[in-house]
Design a protein around this motif. Structure first.
Motif, PDB file in Angstrom:
ATOM      1  N   ILE A 134       0.837  -1.207   0.000  1.00 13.59           N
ATOM      2  CA  ILE A 134       0.000   0.000   0.000  1.00 13.59           C
ATOM      3  C   ILE A 134       0.873   1.259   0.000  1.00 13.59           C
ATOM      4  O   ILE A 134       0.711   2.160  -0.829  1.00 13.59           O
ATOM      5  CB  ILE A 134      -0.955   0.007   1.221  1.00 13.59           C
TER       6      ILE A 134
ATOM      7  N   ILE B 292      -4.105   3.805  -1.429  1.00 14.31           N
ATOM      8  CA  ILE B 292      -4.162   3.898   0.043  1.00 14.31           C
ATOM      9  C   ILE B 292      -5.538   4.349   0.533  1.00 14.31           C
ATOM     10  O   ILE B 292      -6.204   5.153  -0.118  1.00 14.31           O
ATOM     11  CB  ILE B 292      -3.040   4.837   0.562  1.00 14.31           C
ATOM     12  N   GLY B 293      -5.942   3.796   1.679  1.00 11.09           N
ATOM     13  CA  GLY B 293      -7.275   4.033   2.213  1.00 11.09           C
ATOM     14  C   GLY B 293      -7.443   5.389   2.851  1.00 11.09           C
ATOM     15  O   GLY B 293      -7.393   5.519   4.069  1.00 11.09           O
TER      16      GLY B 293
ATOM     17  N   TYR C  14      -6.301  -7.371   5.896  1.00 17.41           N
ATOM     18  CA  TYR C  14      -5.506  -6.139   5.852  1.00 17.41           C
ATOM     19  C   TYR C  14      -4.022  -6.514   5.783  1.00 17.41           C
ATOM     20  O   TYR C  14      -3.570  -7.365   6.542  1.00 17.41           O
ATOM     21  CB  TYR C  14      -5.830  -5.329   7.111  1.00 17.41           C
TER      22      TYR C  14
ATOM     23  N   ASN D 272     -11.468  -4.871   5.177  1.00 19.13           N
ATOM     24  CA  ASN D 272     -10.296  -4.418   4.411  1.00 19.13           C
ATOM     25  C   ASN D 272      -9.463  -5.644   4.063  1.00 19.13           C
ATOM     26  O   ASN D 272      -8.956  -6.300   4.975  1.00 19.13           O
ATOM     27  CB  ASN D 272      -9.469  -3.445   5.282  1.00 19.13           C
TER      28      ASN D 272
ATOM     29  N   TYR E  30     -12.990   1.316  10.699  1.00 22.89           N
ATOM     30  CA  TYR E  30     -13.814   2.074   9.739  1.00 22.89           C
ATOM     31  C   TYR E  30     -15.218   2.335  10.269  1.00 22.89           C
ATOM     32  O   TYR E  30     -16.151   2.496   9.480  1.00 22.89           O
ATOM     33  CB  TYR E  30     -13.874   1.313   8.403  1.00 22.89           C
TER      34      TYR E  30
ATOM     35  N   LYS F 270      -9.806   7.274  10.156  1.00 24.54           N
ATOM     36  CA  LYS F 270     -10.766   7.453   9.067  1.00 24.54           C
ATOM     37  C   LYS F 270     -11.982   8.250   9.536  1.00 24.54           C
ATOM     38  O   LYS F 270     -12.348   9.231   8.897  1.00 24.54           O
ATOM     39  CB  LYS F 270     -11.236   6.095   8.526  1.00 24.54           C
TER      40      LYS F 270
ATOM     41  N   PHE G 152     -13.440   0.113   0.578  1.00 24.65           N
ATOM     42  CA  PHE G 152     -12.777  -0.762  -0.388  1.00 24.65           C
ATOM     43  C   PHE G 152     -13.700  -1.772  -1.059  1.00 24.65           C
ATOM     44  O   PHE G 152     -14.734  -2.160  -0.534  1.00 24.65           O
ATOM     45  CB  PHE G 152     -11.658  -1.555   0.316  1.00 24.65           C
TER      46      PHE G 152
ATOM     47  N   ARG H 299      -7.401  -4.531  -4.758  1.00 19.54           N
ATOM     48  CA  ARG H 299      -8.246  -3.695  -3.903  1.00 19.54           C
ATOM     49  C   ARG H 299      -8.348  -2.278  -4.449  1.00 19.54           C
ATOM     50  O   ARG H 299      -7.344  -1.630  -4.696  1.00 19.54           O
ATOM     51  CB  ARG H 299      -7.677  -3.630  -2.478  1.00 19.54           C
TER      52      ARG H 299
HETATM   53  C1  LMR Z   1      -5.087   1.130   4.138  1.00 17.26           C
HETATM   54  O1  LMR Z   1      -5.427  -0.049   4.318  1.00 17.26           O
HETATM   55  O2  LMR Z   1      -4.941   1.613   3.004  1.00 17.26           O
HETATM   56  C2  LMR Z   1      -4.855   2.029   5.308  1.00 17.26           C
HETATM   57  O3  LMR Z   1      -5.315   1.429   6.468  1.00 17.26           O
HETATM   58  C3  LMR Z   1      -3.454   2.512   5.386  1.00 17.26           C
HETATM   59  C4  LMR Z   1      -2.543   1.564   6.078  1.00 17.26           C
HETATM   60  O4  LMR Z   1      -2.118   1.841   7.190  1.00 17.26           O
HETATM   61  O5  LMR Z   1      -2.228   0.527   5.506  1.00 17.26           O
END
Ligand code: LMR
Length: 394
Positions: free
Chosen positions: A13, A33-34, A127, A180, A211, A243, A345, A371
């Motif tokens: 990411i 990136i989230g 994640y 995620n 989230y 977030k 996502f 993703r």
């Molecule tokens: C993501 O999944 O994009 C965010 O949570 C940033 C990270 O810390 O990985």
């Protein structure tokens, strides 16, 4: 000394974020990136956050140390936000951490202290930082089946079958909402089944809820977590304000432990404080002070909730737009999953070659594994995303 080091693997990411930054093409599109972006493509400072920060700058009497557990008013408020009304609330203790990743690591270290032979079960996929953080604490990591890429939904029967095998040496890591990377959440029926199995089989539920407020609403997004917290004797929770308060760079999160009784939860918290002392000592104050102020001042809180709902509404609007424009372009419903997923996502099922082609030919950046960050899209970019996806054979 350092000539012994091999080059480390890159974080998929964060390395993508750098590649995007360095791409000179003006029409590039970041779906990596989230982070949430508004229609101008900006990740905004929320109005309540700015107000609270300005007021704190004028009134905070000191920048002296706060303490190993961080801001205790923040800890209490964030616990109330998640656990109010559950049986576990009165048996919980929390410590402020540097973001949810800090909470994940502190809780993993706590588990490794209490039960070094524990296995942490994460969803396949999960994640990207879950496995490294858990393994960094010395824990064994295994995966349970989760996402069916052909339906783009959770394969609940395969997931529940694996969970039915877990016992007291196991930790089950669940995403509280807005999974995620996939965007596919488990049903309330499955939360109920998992709760019953946790009580009967004795595994430890570990909920990562980074989230909250980006799925069906602030309260609704905690429904599964609250089912567990109402029934299980022990549970741990990692939560984040990155977030839902837009405090990404302030590293604001918390680790919460529910114990068999309050004394056990407090003992666990004392262990986390010792673990924190051995790593970063104490968390940064700024973000937590802002959140504590917002959650405890009704006018600020109302303003924050309203803006959060607006952000959530915008994500759902972008999802609906993707569905309708893909439908129009393909005369099929095969992209309807964008409307069924929740949160930032969706996993698209695109291969590594397709992702490379999207990047090379269209300047569209998608995280390895396929993703897409829907919350990073702009309305104007959707037609090009549709065009790019179809051109690479999605
Ligand atoms: C993501 O999944 O994009 C965010 O949570 C940033 C990270 O810390 O990985």
């Amino acid at each position: 000394m350092f000539n012994r080091l091999e080059a480390p693997g890159q974080d998929p990411i964060l390395s993508l974020a750098l590649a995007f930054r360095d791409d000179p093409r003006p029409d590039k599109i970041d779906l990596g990136i989230g982070v949430y972006r508004n229609s101008e493509g900006v990740t905004p400072i929320m109005t309540a956050v700015r107000k609270a920060a300005v007021e704190l700058a004028q009134t905070q009497p000191s920048k002296s140390y706060v303490g190993l557990a961080g801001d205790e008013q923040f800890n209490q408020s964030i616990t109330d936000l998640l656990l109010q009304g559950t049986a576990g609330h009165a048996r919980s203790a929390a410590i402020q951490t540097p973001g949810a990743s800090g909470a994940l690591r502190m809780l993993a270290d706590l588990i490794a202290t209490a039960r070094p032979e524990a296995t942490v079960w994460i969803s396949r996929p999960s994640y990207v930082n879950h496995q490294p953080v858990m393994e960094g604490a010395g824990l064994t990591v295994r995966e349970y089946p989760y996402f069916d890429v052909s339906t783009k939904q959770v394969d609940e029967s395969a997931m529940l079958e694996q969970i039915s095998q877990l016992g007291p040496d196991d930790v089950l890591l669940l995403h509280g909402c807005c999974h995620n990377p996939t965007g596919a959440d488990i049903s309330m029926e499955s939360w109920q089944r998992i709760t019953e199995m946790a009580v009967k089989q004795g595994f430890l539920p570990f909920v990562d809820i980074a989230y909250q407020g980006f799925g069906d609403g602030l309260h609704e997004d905690g429904s599964g977590l609250r089912l567990l917290a109402d029934a299980v004797p022990e549970m741990v929770i990692a939560t984040s304000c990155s977030k839902n308060f837009g405090l990404y760079r302030e590293r604001t999160g918390a680790a919460i432990v529910i114990g068999e009784d309050l004394a056990q939860a407090q003992k666990a918290k004392a262990h986390i404080q010792r673990l924190a002392r051995g790593t970063y000592t104490m968390p940064p104050d700024h973000g937590a002070a802002i959140v504590a102020k917002i959650l405890n001042e009704p006018a600020l809180r109302a303003e924050w909730e309203q803006e959060l709902n607006g952000m959530n509404g915008r994500i759902n609007h972008l999802r609906a737009e993707l569905v309708s424009q893909f439908r129009a372009a393909t005369d099929s419903d095969r992209f309807d999953y964008f409307g069924q997923h929740r949160g930032m996502f969706s996993v698209t099922g695109l291969s590594a070659e397709q992702l490379q082609q999207l990047k090379d030919d269209f300047g569209i950046y998608v995280v390895a594994g396929g993703r897409v960050n829907v919350a990073g899209l702009s309305e104007q970019a959707i037609p090009r995303v549709v065009e790019g996806f179809l051109a690479v054979g999605a």
